[in-house]
Design an enzyme around this catalytic site. Structure first.
Site, PDB file in Angstrom:
ATOM      1  N   ARG A  37     -20.152 -32.357  18.612  1.00  0.00           N
ATOM      2  CA  ARG A  37     -21.064 -31.996  17.520  1.00  0.00           C
ATOM      3  C   ARG A  37     -20.841 -32.872  16.291  1.00  0.00           C
ATOM      4  O   ARG A  37     -21.792 -33.206  15.580  1.00  0.00           O
ATOM      5  CB  ARG A  37     -20.904 -30.512  17.165  1.00  0.00           C
ATOM      6  CG  ARG A  37     -21.666 -29.623  18.135  1.00  0.00           C
ATOM      7  CD  ARG A  37     -21.578 -28.164  17.760  1.00  0.00           C
ATOM      8  NE  ARG A  37     -22.546 -27.382  18.531  1.00  0.00           N
ATOM      9  CZ  ARG A  37     -22.552 -26.065  18.576  1.00  0.00           C
ATOM     10  NH1 ARG A  37     -21.648 -25.364  17.906  1.00  0.00           N
ATOM     11  NH2 ARG A  37     -23.468 -25.427  19.287  1.00  0.00           N
ATOM     12  N   LYS A 198     -26.206 -13.931  35.059  1.00  0.00           N
ATOM     13  CA  LYS A 198     -27.005 -12.709  34.948  1.00  0.00           C
ATOM     14  C   LYS A 198     -28.470 -12.918  34.608  1.00  0.00           C
ATOM     15  O   LYS A 198     -28.809 -13.691  33.726  1.00  0.00           O
ATOM     16  CB  LYS A 198     -26.384 -11.811  33.878  1.00  0.00           C
ATOM     17  CG  LYS A 198     -25.044 -11.242  34.298  1.00  0.00           C
ATOM     18  CD  LYS A 198     -24.529 -10.314  33.242  1.00  0.00           C
ATOM     19  CE  LYS A 198     -23.342  -9.513  33.770  1.00  0.00           C
ATOM     20  NZ  LYS A 198     -22.827  -8.624  32.728  1.00  0.00           N
ATOM     21  N   GLY A 355     -24.361 -23.803  26.668  1.00  0.00           N
ATOM     22  CA  GLY A 355     -22.920 -24.055  26.733  1.00  0.00           C
ATOM     23  C   GLY A 355     -22.398 -24.399  28.114  1.00  0.00           C
ATOM     24  O   GLY A 355     -21.820 -25.470  28.331  1.00  0.00           O
TER      25      GLY A 355
HETATM   26  C1  3PG Z   1     -23.309 -22.224  17.838  1.00  0.00           C
HETATM   27  O1  3PG Z   1     -22.114 -22.488  17.919  1.00  0.00           O
HETATM   28  O2  3PG Z   1     -23.981 -21.818  18.799  1.00  0.00           O
HETATM   29  C2  3PG Z   1     -23.998 -22.454  16.534  1.00  0.00           C
HETATM   30  O3  3PG Z   1     -23.154 -23.112  15.650  1.00  0.00           O
HETATM   31  C3  3PG Z   1     -24.494 -21.158  15.949  1.00  0.00           C
HETATM   32  O4  3PG Z   1     -23.409 -20.298  15.724  1.00  0.00           O
HETATM   33  P1  3PG Z   1     -23.668 -18.717  15.627  1.00  0.00           P
HETATM   34  O5  3PG Z   1     -24.022 -18.273  17.018  1.00  0.00           O
HETATM   35  O6  3PG Z   1     -22.381 -18.119  15.138  1.00  0.00           O
HETATM   36  O7  3PG Z   1     -24.807 -18.500  14.686  1.00  0.00           O
END
Ligand code: 3PG
Ligand code: MG
Length: 397
Positions: A37, A198, A355
């Site tokens: 990032r 899921k 992710g």
């Molecule tokens: C993430 O890591 O998905 C983004 O930075 C957003 O973070 P958050 O889900 O805590 O808003």
């Protein structure tokens, strides 16, 4: 949608650019363990600095919920950022008020500063007007380069865009262009590959995708729920039996929209969920009662490869199997490599995100070969679900 980009900015000497970035990076103590990032926002920072701006970075870290939590300070991230940027990064111990103003006053044209975690103030997540005003007082223009936080209507992602001349940074721009080429104005046929554990976490996603894509491959644990809804016995596999009606509704919606749903035809099953567990490949209608499906089988992978060959555009979210434990990563790796090969020879536009998906593509060693890999989790999903992202809408002209 139309929005302004850095192309709309000329010389910025003497001007303060408030830049929202996503520096919510994985850390081990005070060490950043993955700089992806950070690396993504470097082009925007460099371009603004090179135009003469005094670059003031705003970011959140973790979820401190309006309290000052020292473990969630951005100070160690400022050091990592400076390292990757190859330039000094000043750090201010607060993102508003005198501490922020004095650091910003000390910047010369082309200098960069990072302000402390915006979420140390409750006004950030509330998108509080007074807090947004206090942020806006620190800048002359606003640049949002944090697509991955754009699903949040917070002061630094939404409120600021309404208070200062607002621009999309290069990463935000690339993300929006990639997403548009995947779903808004794609070259057809469009194939979506959706996996993961899921159905319950991806109902909105599946409902939106069946309306937009020509083919939908369903893999991972969620495929079991669809198979079970069709009367297939999945043994001890992860399966949301209570979502059988939802699965049938999605299949009906797909049929009505002319979207073909592709389910696994064979499966790799094991008795234990652990690395190296003894496994066998069976047809999906021959899963033993005491076994669980941990990956799709080779015939299913061949099917997915054939669908990839027939597609012009691919959207990918979620692994096909339990890719984090070997050998149940085989199908995900094979399908990812197949898509990567078609992407790098120019026959496929491939956009992946979420992710687990990024981790799976990195594991397969092909993240660089996809047309675009999003570092956004929730924001990428919400966009694919057809939802409006407040941080993006606020940039619209
Ligand atoms: C993430 O890591 O998905 C983004 O930075 C957003 O973070 P958050 O889900 O805590 O808003
Ligand atoms: Mg998140």
């Amino acid at each position: 949608m139309t929005f302004k980009t850095l192309d709309d900015l000329g010389n910025l000497s003497g001007r303060r650019a408030l830049v929202r970035v996503d520096l919510n990076v994985p850390m081990d103590g005070s060490r950043v363990t993955d700089t992806t990032r950070i690396d993504r926002v470097l082009p925007t920072i460099r371009e603004l600095a090179d135009k003469g701006a005094r670059v003031v970075l705003l970011a959140h870290f973790g979820r401190p919920k309006g309290a000052v939590v020292p473990q969630m300070s951005l100070a160690p991230v400022a050091a990592a950022l400076s390292d990757r940027l190859g330039r000094p990064v000043a750090f201010a111990a607060d993102c508003i008020g005198a501490a922020a103003a004095s650091v910003i006053d000390g910047l010369k044209d082309g200098d960069v500063a990072l302000l402390e975690n915006t979420r140390f103030h409750a006004g950030e997540e509330k998108n509080d007007g007074a807090f947004a005003d206090a942020l806006a007082a620190l800048g002359d223009i606003y640049v949002n380069d944090a697509f991955s936080a754009a699903h949040r209507a917070h002061a630094s992602t939404e409120g600021l865009a309404r208070r200062l001349p607002a621009y999309a940074g290069r990463t935000m721009q690339a993300e929006l262009e990639a997403l548009a080429s995947a779903l808004t104005t794609p070259v057809r046929p469009v194939l979506a590959v959706v996996g993961g554990a899921k159905v319950s976490s991806k109902i909105d996603l599946l409902e939106n995708l069946v309306k937009k894509v020509d083919l939908l491959v369903i893999g991972g644990g969620m495929a079991n729920t669809f198979l079970a809804a069709k009367g297939v016995s999945v043994g001890k596999s992860l399966c949301e039996h209570d979502l059988a009606d939802t699965a049938r509704r999605i299949m009906d919606a797909a049929a009505a929209a002319g979207c073909e749903i592709v389910l696994p035809v064979d499966a790799v099953v094991a008795r234990e969920f652990k690395a190296g567990a003894a496994s066998e490949t069976v047809a999906v209608d021959a899963v033993p009662e005491d076994a669980m499906i941990l990956d799709v089988g080779p015939a299913s992978v061949a099917n997915v490869a054939a669908k990839i060959d027939a597609a012009a555009t691919l959207v990918w979210n979620g692994p096909l199997g339990a890719f984090e434990i070997e050998p149940f990563d085989i199908a995900t790796v094979a399908a990812a490599r197949h898509a990567a090969g078609r992407s790098s020879n120019g026959s496929l536009t491939s956009v992946a995100g979420g992710g687990d998906t990024v981790a799976a593509l990195n594991h397969a060693g092909v993240a660089d070969d996809f047309t675009y890999v999003s570092t956004a989790g929730g924001a990428f999903l919400e966009w694919l679900e057809g939802k409006v992202l407040p941080g993006v809408v606020a940039l619209e002209n």
